[in-house]
Write a protein that holds these residues in place. Sequence first.
Motif, short mmCIF file in Angstrom:
data_model
loop_
_atom_site.label_atom_id
_atom_site.label_comp_id
_atom_site.label_asym_id
_atom_site.label_seq_id
_atom_site.Cartn_x
_atom_site.Cartn_y
_atom_site.Cartn_z
N THR A 1 0.86 -1.17 0.00
CA THR A 1 0.00 0.00 0.00
C THR A 1 0.90 1.22 0.00
OG1 THR A 1 -1.86 1.02 1.16
CG2 THR A 1 -0.14 0.07 2.51
N GLU A 15 -7.23 1.23 1.41
CA GLU A 15 -7.50 1.88 0.12
C GLU A 15 -6.67 1.35 -1.05
OE1 GLU A 15 -6.70 6.11 -0.09
OE2 GLU A 15 -7.59 6.27 -2.08
N THR A 16 -5.35 1.51 -0.96
CA THR A 16 -4.52 1.22 -2.13
C THR A 16 -4.61 -0.24 -2.55
OG1 THR A 16 -3.00 2.88 -1.25
CG2 THR A 16 -2.24 1.58 -3.11
N LEU A 54 -7.90 -0.90 -4.35
CA LEU A 54 -7.88 -0.32 -5.69
C LEU A 54 -6.99 -1.13 -6.62
CD1 LEU A 54 -7.72 3.51 -4.92
CD2 LEU A 54 -9.65 2.21 -5.83
N LEU A 66 1.00 2.11 -7.75
CA LEU A 66 0.53 0.79 -7.31
C LEU A 66 -0.93 0.54 -7.65
CD1 LEU A 66 0.81 -1.86 -5.78
CD2 LEU A 66 0.56 -0.61 -3.65
N ARG A 67 -1.78 1.52 -7.41
CA ARG A 67 -3.22 1.27 -7.59
C ARG A 67 -3.61 1.13 -9.05
NH1 ARG A 67 -5.50 6.37 -4.56
NH2 ARG A 67 -3.80 5.79 -3.18
N ASN A 108 5.15 2.80 -2.48
CA ASN A 108 4.81 1.39 -2.23
C ASN A 108 5.66 0.84 -1.08
OD1 ASN A 108 4.60 -1.42 -2.36
ND2 ASN A 108 4.50 -1.46 -4.59
N VAL A 109 5.03 0.64 0.06
CA VAL A 109 5.76 0.24 1.27
C VAL A 109 6.38 -1.15 1.10
CG1 VAL A 109 5.60 -0.09 3.75
CG2 VAL A 109 4.19 1.64 2.66
#
Lengths: 484, 484
Positions: free
Chosen positions: A14, A131-132, A135, B166-167, B192-193
């Motif tokens: 995310t 969220e991410t 999506l 990412l999304r 992006n973690v």
Amino acid sequence: QPWENMARVPPLLTDLYQFTMAYAYWRAGRHDEHAVFDLFFRDNPFGGGFSLFAGVHDCLLFLRSFRFADEDVEFLRSVMPPDTDPAFFQFLRCLDCSGVTLHSVPEGTVVFARVPLMEVAGPLAVVQLLETSLLCLVNYASLVCTNAARFRLAAGPKRKLLEMGLRRAQGPDGGLTASRYTHIGGFDLTSNVQAGFLFGIPVAGTMAHSYVTSFTSLEEVWPQTLSAVNGEHNPVDIISLTKGWLSRVCDLLGAEPGKIHEGELAAFLSYAIAYPQNFLPVIDSYSVGCSGILNFCAVALVLCELGYRPVGVRLDSGDLCKQSLDVHRVFRLCSEQFSIPAFDSLIIVGTNNISEESLAETFPCHVVGVGTHLVTCTKQPSLGCVYKLVEVRGRPRMKVSEDPEKSTVPGRKAVYRLIDPEGHPFLDVVCLAVESPPEAGLPLSCYPLGCNHTALSVTPARVTCLRQEVFSKGQVRMGRSLKH
Amino acid sequence: QPWENMARVPPLLTDLYQFTMAYAYWRAGRHDEHAVFDLFFRDNPFGGGFSLFAGVHDCLLFLRSFRFADEDVEFLRSVMPPDTDPAFFQFLRCLDCSGVTLHSVPEGTVVFARVPLMEVAGPLAVVQLLETSLLCLVNYASLVCTNAARFRLAAGPKRKLLEMGLRRAQGPDGGLTASRYTHIGGFDLTSNVQAGFLFGIPVAGTMAHSYVTSFTSLEEVWPQTLSAVNGEHNPVDIISLTKGWLSRVCDLLGAEPGKIHEGELAAFLSYAIAYPQNFLPVIDSYSVGCSGILNFCAVALVLCELGYRPVGVRLDSGDLCKQSLDVHRVFRLCSEQFSIPAFDSLIIVGTNNISEESLAETFPCHVVGVGTHLVTCTKQPSLGCVYKLVEVRGRPRMKVSEDPEKSTVPGRKAVYRLIDPEGHPFLDVVCLAVESPPEAGLPLSCYPLGCNHTALSVTPARVTCLRQEVFSKGQVRMGRSLKH
């Protein structure tokens, strides 16, 4: 099911800002406030009039397993601002989705722009963190599923469609996602073996040009004999049998034997000996008309003589329409001349950089393989699903952008699909969750999107709820949604 | 390294026809013949003049772990034609890449069209099976790495570039691949973690609009006090301090206090209390000029008064160029009027659907975040690397297509990069492996691609081998190649 056991989407997949926001909520004591997000897109992709919504299954698996491991939390500690209160990491360590409720349209549903397709409700910090990942899981899945449906519409209901885009996808998992959701969108087959393994999608494929070009001469064919399908007679010398048929085919078609590639004939024969019941070679490694089709017919006629049923040919370059009509003609000639009715049911597979537009030109092909344009969605390579806050602590929330298109519709909503007397859906209605639902047989006043605030009166014969509760209290609801 | 422990690419992640071909080779006793494949692309992507080759690292991990498990073989048994000899599955069970040698250009190298970038040599059946997986691993990696490099060139060397796609990527792993290879291509940061966790890429991000819109009033700010950075004094009442600064800022800028969103101010304050040293809010949730910039300045001035250093702002909509010039002007005014030099070093982050073209217009931004156009490579969403058989049992192989562009160059090759006296590479030379290499200081006659068979004479000051042996005898060679 192997797929479900793969810990696919880690909670760190995310954007970092989800964590810094979660921290700020937590620091202000707001992390447990009840919040609601809507997930929707603003425009149908590919300039089209509909989309298929997909990725629901993966979202459910993600929610079910959403939990931070020690190593996740340690990593976050190392990248979040150093003044982050250490107690926040304890808080993260204990988070899960037991407080989250997801309402969603079912996997593969036809949907339209600006309708909230998912509603994610739960503690503010948790639903923000999701969220991410959500999506990411629905955007490409819905895009490629919709793309597949458009190819299916262009191909008509009868022809088989084969997805073969693995080598052009965004890495291994992009390829798997493509295989999976194009199947939901209407493709029959995939070339991707792992997708068959994980999702049970039927797989297909026979040979590439490299196989054909790896052969030079008939000496490489081994064994050089084949038994008839009923096994009654001794194995026959397949080389001389083939040479005989090849010369008859050349005579029939007025072809020049000197232009025929012996390596291609060797490749076809070798493959036919390995798979006499699955003979479907690629026939354009050198020249379809001067070599490939002749070699195919010779080997296929040998197989027929021995009682096998050859399957067909693949064309992978040039004008697929013209070539497949030519190939059809040759098949019919052979069928008539040699009295081999099996030649009437040979199939043609076409696979040359096919797009939604060029698909129409491949009408003489029984099977069409699509790669690049399908999986990369060349016409529009992304879908813009967004995730917008619409309610906190029971109070509607709104983003008022200077760009009116980007302003959000506040408040918790319900979505109904209205059905006409013939059983066809004709309108999706979005209203506030607190409003009473439309009723069958009663006229309903509504405001169609883009119609400048003019009300329309409609009377549904039946009313269905478009979304269902698919996840709550940490559990996936309605097991059917996981059957894909 | 966590990434290396993830069994990423299963050997079934390939096209079915690789297995049917492998069977036909095996059935004909040809599976152990020594074969050589070239991997290359025919055109640079995006209409450009170069590419960066990437994905080598993942290919090495794939080769190293290439082995079929029992369940893989059982699945293959269920999908391959029923007349497949059972002994073939035994053969598969024992396969690995111990007989495979891979020569490759190093990860991230600038390369050009039609140069063989990888040479894969080994037993025919094995190197055939590797095709799709290797293509899948290098195609998107090289495409997105090249795209990133083009954004880097457009941005110039000084500005920071943040990947945040990412999304919009092709699912979770598409997003990871994008983060990883855009970093190699020249991006500084990712949102992006998980990419930070797995690959050590620096991560960045602060807040989204949903954070801002989740606040309604200053009552939601908690705690309502903040201590000075040196901790010398008691915590101060930050609400009244902010209100004072806000009114001074409104006076300075001639703004209407009535248009300021209190919820936005509450969100900024709450974030600043949580992260006084990392204050970088998104300021366009309502109106940059009428609300966002005023609220930012008020909170940032409070932070400065207490000895903290606010970081800057993010703009996520509208005309980034005009807005960021306006924001710069406001910062300068505050700096001069209130004698706060820290306001001169505030940064602006711009993140609104930025493409390679629109990047030029964001020149007043210090950091630019790019999502959709970067990861989906909108301008050309696929790279067409191919994998062509060039030699079997020491004999050159060729595909002679009716489309001359698609004909292959037969035989095993060597690739040299020629360096001029200033140390700059100026020409890549492809020749047969058996030819003697170019020598420094000696004139070399070569035929530039597309120059209609006109020879050119060049004299390199230095000659380097473009490709290196990176895998052989089941082992990764040159450990450096795995350091990315």
